[in-house]
Scaffold this motif. Structure first.
Motif, PDB file in Angstrom:
ATOM      1  N   ALA A  89     -53.201  23.437 -44.259  1.00  0.00           N
ATOM      2  CA  ALA A  89     -52.534  23.742 -45.521  1.00  0.00           C
ATOM      3  C   ALA A  89     -51.619  22.599 -45.953  1.00  0.00           C
ATOM      4  CB  ALA A  89     -51.743  25.044 -45.400  1.00  0.00           C
ATOM      5  N   HIS A  90     -51.032  21.889 -45.008  1.00  0.00           N
ATOM      6  CA  HIS A  90     -50.199  20.739 -45.357  1.00  0.00           C
ATOM      7  C   HIS A  90     -51.058  19.607 -45.908  1.00  0.00           C
ATOM      8  CE1 HIS A  90     -47.176  17.677 -45.358  1.00  0.00           C
ATOM      9  NE2 HIS A  90     -47.735  16.991 -44.371  1.00  0.00           N
ATOM     10  N   VAL A  91     -52.215  19.384 -45.293  1.00  0.00           N
ATOM     11  CA  VAL A  91     -53.141  18.374 -45.817  1.00  0.00           C
ATOM     12  C   VAL A  91     -53.502  18.710 -47.263  1.00  0.00           C
ATOM     13  CG1 VAL A  91     -55.439  17.373 -45.598  1.00  0.00           C
ATOM     14  CG2 VAL A  91     -54.071  17.785 -43.549  1.00  0.00           C
ATOM     15  N   ALA A  92     -53.768  19.990 -47.516  1.00  0.00           N
ATOM     16  CA  ALA A  92     -54.151  20.421 -48.864  1.00  0.00           C
ATOM     17  C   ALA A  92     -53.010  20.215 -49.857  1.00  0.00           C
ATOM     18  CB  ALA A  92     -54.585  21.884 -48.841  1.00  0.00           C
ATOM     19  N   GLU A  93     -51.774  20.564 -49.464  1.00  0.00           N
ATOM     20  CA  GLU A  93     -50.665  20.436 -50.418  1.00  0.00           C
ATOM     21  C   GLU A  93     -50.364  18.969 -50.742  1.00  0.00           C
ATOM     22  OE1 GLU A  93     -46.961  22.033 -49.015  1.00  0.00           O
ATOM     23  OE2 GLU A  93     -46.824  20.681 -47.287  1.00  0.00           O
ATOM     24  N   MET A  94     -50.705  18.067 -49.814  1.00  0.00           N
ATOM     25  CA  MET A  94     -50.491  16.642 -50.057  1.00  0.00           C
ATOM     26  C   MET A  94     -51.693  15.994 -50.741  1.00  0.00           C
ATOM     27  SD  MET A  94     -47.413  16.206 -49.015  1.00  0.00           S
ATOM     28  CE  MET A  94     -47.082  14.460 -48.744  1.00  0.00           C
ATOM     29  N   GLY A  95     -52.756  16.766 -50.959  1.00  0.00           N
ATOM     30  CA  GLY A  95     -53.877  16.302 -51.766  1.00  0.00           C
ATOM     31  C   GLY A  95     -54.899  15.445 -51.060  1.00  0.00           C
ATOM     32  N   GLY A  96     -55.037  15.603 -49.747  1.00  0.00           N
ATOM     33  CA  GLY A  96     -56.005  14.791 -49.023  1.00  0.00           C
ATOM     34  C   GLY A  96     -57.024  15.633 -48.291  1.00  0.00           C
ATOM     35  N   PRO A  97     -58.069  15.013 -47.752  1.00  0.00           N
ATOM     36  CA  PRO A  97     -59.076  15.741 -46.976  1.00  0.00           C
ATOM     37  C   PRO A  97     -58.591  15.971 -45.547  1.00  0.00           C
ATOM     38  CG  PRO A  97     -59.648  13.420 -47.071  1.00  0.00           C
ATOM     39  CD  PRO A  97     -58.423  13.583 -47.930  1.00  0.00           C
ATOM     40  N   VAL A  98     -59.108  17.015 -44.917  1.00  0.00           N
ATOM     41  CA  VAL A  98     -58.817  17.270 -43.507  1.00  0.00           C
ATOM     42  C   VAL A  98     -59.443  16.141 -42.682  1.00  0.00           C
ATOM     43  CG1 VAL A  98     -59.188  18.836 -41.570  1.00  0.00           C
ATOM     44  CG2 VAL A  98     -58.687  19.757 -43.842  1.00  0.00           C
ATOM     45  N   PRO A  99     -58.694  15.477 -41.830  1.00  0.00           N
ATOM     46  CA  PRO A  99     -59.222  14.315 -41.107  1.00  0.00           C
ATOM     47  C   PRO A  99     -60.223  14.706 -40.025  1.00  0.00           C
ATOM     48  CG  PRO A  99     -57.012  14.812 -40.353  1.00  0.00           C
ATOM     49  CD  PRO A  99     -57.267  15.722 -41.522  1.00  0.00           C
ATOM     50  N   ASP A 100     -61.139  13.808 -39.751  1.00  0.00           N
ATOM     51  CA  ASP A 100     -62.095  14.008 -38.664  1.00  0.00           C
ATOM     52  C   ASP A 100     -61.504  13.649 -37.307  1.00  0.00           C
ATOM     53  OD1 ASP A 100     -64.190  14.799 -40.378  1.00  0.00           O
ATOM     54  OD2 ASP A 100     -64.659  12.704 -40.828  1.00  0.00           O
ATOM     55  N   PHE A 101     -60.472  12.797 -37.331  1.00  0.00           N
ATOM     56  CA  PHE A 101     -59.831  12.338 -36.099  1.00  0.00           C
ATOM     57  C   PHE A 101     -58.317  12.368 -36.298  1.00  0.00           C
ATOM     58  CE2 PHE A 101     -63.868  10.047 -36.622  1.00  0.00           C
ATOM     59  CZ  PHE A 101     -64.542  10.500 -35.493  1.00  0.00           C
ATOM     60  N   PRO A 102     -57.551  12.474 -35.221  1.00  0.00           N
ATOM     61  CA  PRO A 102     -56.087  12.493 -35.366  1.00  0.00           C
ATOM     62  C   PRO A 102     -55.556  11.210 -36.004  1.00  0.00           C
ATOM     63  CG  PRO A 102     -56.737  13.222 -33.159  1.00  0.00           C
ATOM     64  CD  PRO A 102     -57.974  12.665 -33.817  1.00  0.00           C
ATOM     65  N   THR A 103     -54.526  11.372 -36.822  1.00  0.00           N
ATOM     66  CA  THR A 103     -53.835  10.260 -37.455  1.00  0.00           C
ATOM     67  C   THR A 103     -52.531  10.018 -36.697  1.00  0.00           C
ATOM     68  OG1 THR A 103     -54.732  10.827 -39.635  1.00  0.00           O
ATOM     69  CG2 THR A 103     -52.759   9.439 -39.590  1.00  0.00           C
ATOM     70  N   TYR A 104     -52.364   8.835 -36.122  1.00  0.00           N
ATOM     71  CA  TYR A 104     -51.198   8.546 -35.293  1.00  0.00           C
ATOM     72  C   TYR A 104     -50.291   7.512 -35.955  1.00  0.00           C
ATOM     73  CZ  TYR A 104     -54.108  10.612 -31.593  1.00  0.00           C
ATOM     74  OH  TYR A 104     -54.901  11.446 -30.851  1.00  0.00           O
ATOM     75  N   PHE A 105     -49.002   7.643 -35.707  1.00  0.00           N
ATOM     76  CA  PHE A 105     -48.047   6.597 -36.050  1.00  0.00           C
ATOM     77  C   PHE A 105     -46.891   6.682 -35.053  1.00  0.00           C
ATOM     78  CE2 PHE A 105     -47.079  10.321 -38.624  1.00  0.00           C
ATOM     79  CZ  PHE A 105     -45.724  10.515 -38.439  1.00  0.00           C
ATOM     80  N   PRO A 106     -46.209   5.564 -34.807  1.00  0.00           N
ATOM     81  CA  PRO A 106     -45.119   5.573 -33.838  1.00  0.00           C
ATOM     82  C   PRO A 106     -43.778   5.883 -34.486  1.00  0.00           C
ATOM     83  CG  PRO A 106     -45.559   3.335 -34.485  1.00  0.00           C
ATOM     84  CD  PRO A 106     -46.538   4.197 -35.243  1.00  0.00           C
ATOM     85  N   LYS A 107     -42.844   6.213 -33.644  1.00  0.00           N
ATOM     86  CA  LYS A 107     -41.432   6.317 -34.011  1.00  0.00           C
ATOM     87  C   LYS A 107     -40.687   5.641 -32.873  1.00  0.00           C
ATOM     88  CE  LYS A 107     -40.201  10.275 -35.858  1.00  0.00           C
ATOM     89  NZ  LYS A 107     -39.695  10.073 -37.225  1.00  0.00           N
ATOM     90  N   TYR A 108     -39.437   5.208 -33.139  1.00  0.00           N
ATOM     91  CA  TYR A 108     -38.698   4.471 -32.120  1.00  0.00           C
ATOM     92  C   TYR A 108     -37.405   5.197 -31.760  1.00  0.00           C
ATOM     93  CZ  TYR A 108     -42.197   1.061 -33.268  1.00  0.00           C
ATOM     94  OH  TYR A 108     -43.409   0.456 -33.475  1.00  0.00           O
ATOM     95  N   ALA A 109     -36.895   4.886 -30.566  1.00  0.00           N
ATOM     96  CA  ALA A 109     -35.838   5.708 -29.969  1.00  0.00           C
ATOM     97  C   ALA A 109     -34.569   5.765 -30.815  1.00  0.00           C
ATOM     98  CB  ALA A 109     -35.515   5.192 -28.566  1.00  0.00           C
ATOM     99  N   ARG A 110     -34.255   4.705 -31.553  1.00  0.00           N
ATOM    100  CA  ARG A 110     -33.031   4.732 -32.364  1.00  0.00           C
ATOM    101  C   ARG A 110     -33.102   5.756 -33.495  1.00  0.00           C
ATOM    102  NH1 ARG A 110     -29.140   0.745 -31.706  1.00  0.00           N
ATOM    103  NH2 ARG A 110     -29.712  -0.997 -30.342  1.00  0.00           N
ATOM    104  N   ALA A 111     -34.291   6.266 -33.771  1.00  0.00           N
ATOM    105  CA  ALA A 111     -34.407   7.328 -34.778  1.00  0.00           C
ATOM    106  C   ALA A 111     -33.904   8.670 -34.257  1.00  0.00           C
ATOM    107  CB  ALA A 111     -35.862   7.474 -35.220  1.00  0.00           C
ATOM    108  N   LEU A 112     -33.891   8.848 -32.929  1.00  0.00           N
ATOM    109  CA  LEU A 112     -33.637  10.160 -32.347  1.00  0.00           C
ATOM    110  C   LEU A 112     -32.155  10.510 -32.338  1.00  0.00           C
ATOM    111  CD1 LEU A 112     -36.061  10.089 -29.287  1.00  0.00           C
ATOM    112  CD2 LEU A 112     -36.483  11.006 -31.584  1.00  0.00           C
ATOM    113  N   ILE A 113     -31.867  11.786 -32.632  1.00  0.00           N
ATOM    114  CA  ILE A 113     -30.513  12.333 -32.543  1.00  0.00           C
ATOM    115  C   ILE A 113     -30.580  13.689 -31.864  1.00  0.00           C
ATOM    116  CG2 ILE A 113     -29.698  11.095 -34.585  1.00  0.00           C
ATOM    117  CD1 ILE A 113     -29.979  13.690 -36.182  1.00  0.00           C
ATOM    118  N   GLY A 114     -29.427  14.225 -31.530  1.00  0.00           N
ATOM    119  CA  GLY A 114     -29.354  15.516 -30.868  1.00  0.00           C
ATOM    120  C   GLY A 114     -29.650  16.676 -31.798  1.00  0.00           C
ATOM    121  N   PRO A 115     -29.800  17.872 -31.231  1.00  0.00           N
ATOM    122  CA  PRO A 115     -30.216  19.043 -32.013  1.00  0.00           C
ATOM    123  C   PRO A 115     -29.185  19.536 -33.007  1.00  0.00           C
ATOM    124  CG  PRO A 115     -29.636  19.675 -29.783  1.00  0.00           C
ATOM    125  CD  PRO A 115     -29.650  18.178 -29.793  1.00  0.00           C
ATOM    126  N   HIS A 116     -27.931  19.061 -32.894  1.00  0.00           N
ATOM    127  CA  HIS A 116     -26.893  19.470 -33.836  1.00  0.00           C
ATOM    128  C   HIS A 116     -26.180  18.265 -34.446  1.00  0.00           C
ATOM    129  CE1 HIS A 116     -27.082  22.878 -30.780  1.00  0.00           C
ATOM    130  NE2 HIS A 116     -27.687  23.309 -31.854  1.00  0.00           N
TER     131      HIS A 116
END
Length: 292
Positions: A89-116
């Motif tokens: 449903a998220h793929v549909a709301e963003m207007g794209g086709p359902v992928p045949d394979f997983p789409t990956y991208f990285p994130k880096y540790a400085r992006a992370l924060i605590g739960p509060h």
């Protein structure tokens, strides 16, 4: 929840447990949740605990769970791998086709924060399209490469909650997502690690995202295009997954960028993501100039 006797050296793997990373006395410390207490362990964080082996950790004290200052449950993972376009449903709301394979991208540790912790919003002249994305994150507990389905399941240490806060204007500048996904101090991860003995393989879990108390996302991990096991098997074909690695598994429909009119996070907004059986994170948005 099963209780390990105080002071024992070596936690029995296989029990239902929850682990957190706590800021305490000027350092971080891994902790085991034990009712209304957190038993502090002789490891700096849950990532180190997983890398060294849960069954080798010793208790070094305890604190009240209420009011504990929680850091990102895995503050410095070797790898943070995110999966895009993984709910139909998220793929549909963003207007794209359902992928045949997983789409990956990285994130880096400085992006992370605590739960509060506060989410740092860039100055609007840099990004004015900051969006929410509640996600289930899986944490790897043992090295795995070329995994079978059973090996993929065995490699799971547990699960936690993530908000893959997205700067959509940067994300959509090119076909590569990275630029909009790893702004510093913007990705809450926690509150703790819930072992798979409690939530199985991560399927069938209800996910809810609220902004200022208004429900924005409501889905189930059963709606994933690629399951947690699918993702681990696929990724482990590419590279070795190591203890403490974090995989964010995608977000359901209801993001602000897909709404009409579009909605984005602004200073003062409070975002809450809750996943059944895993936990809740709640974060206020502030200008990044106010974040230490």
């Amino acid at each position: 929840m099963a209780r390990a006797p105080s002071g024992v050296r070596g936690l029995r793997v296989g029990l239902i447990m929850r682990f957190v990373t706590v800021r305490h006395d000027g350092v971080t410390r891994a902790g085991r949740v034990d009712g209304d207490r957190i038993v502090l362990l002789d490891r700096l964080d849950v990532g180190e605990l997983l890398r060294s082996g849960i069954d080798t950790a010793a208790d070094v004290g305890e604190i009240e769970r209420s009011g504990a200052d929680l850091a990102a449950v895995i503050p410095t993972p070797d790898k943070i791998i995110c999966v895009g376009k993984n709910y139909r449903a998220h793929v549909a709301e963003m207007g794209g086709p359902v992928p045949d394979f997983p789409t990956y991208f990285p994130k880096y540790a400085r992006a992370l924060i605590g739960p509060h912790d506060d989410i740092a919003l860039p100055d609007p002249s840099i990004s004015a399209r900051v969006d929410w994305e509640g996600e289930l994150a899986v944490v790897i507990g043992r090295p795995v490469r070329h995994a079978s389905a059973s090996e993929a399941l065995d490699a799971i240490a547990g699960f936690t909650v993530c908000n893959d806060t997205s700067m959509r204007d940067w994300q959509q500048r090119t076909s590569q997502f990275l630029a909009g996904k790893t702004f510093e101090h913007a990705t809450p991860l926690g509150p703790g690690l819930v072992t798979r003995d409690e939530v199985g393989d991560g399927s069938g879990l209800e996910l809810r995202t609220e902004v200022d108390g208004v429900l924005k996302q409501h889905g189930s991990t059963d709606q994933m295009v690629f399951s947690v096991i699918d993702i681990i098997r696929d990724l482990s074909t590419i590279l070795t997954l190591d203890p403490g690695d974090v995989i964010a598994t995608g977000t359901p429909e209801g993001v602000g960028d897909a709404r009409d009119p579009q909605e984005y996070l602004t200073a003062g907004a409070v975002v809450q993501v809750t996943i059944e059986g895993v936990g809740r994170i709640r974060n206020r948005c502030v200008p990044d100039s106010e974040v230490p």
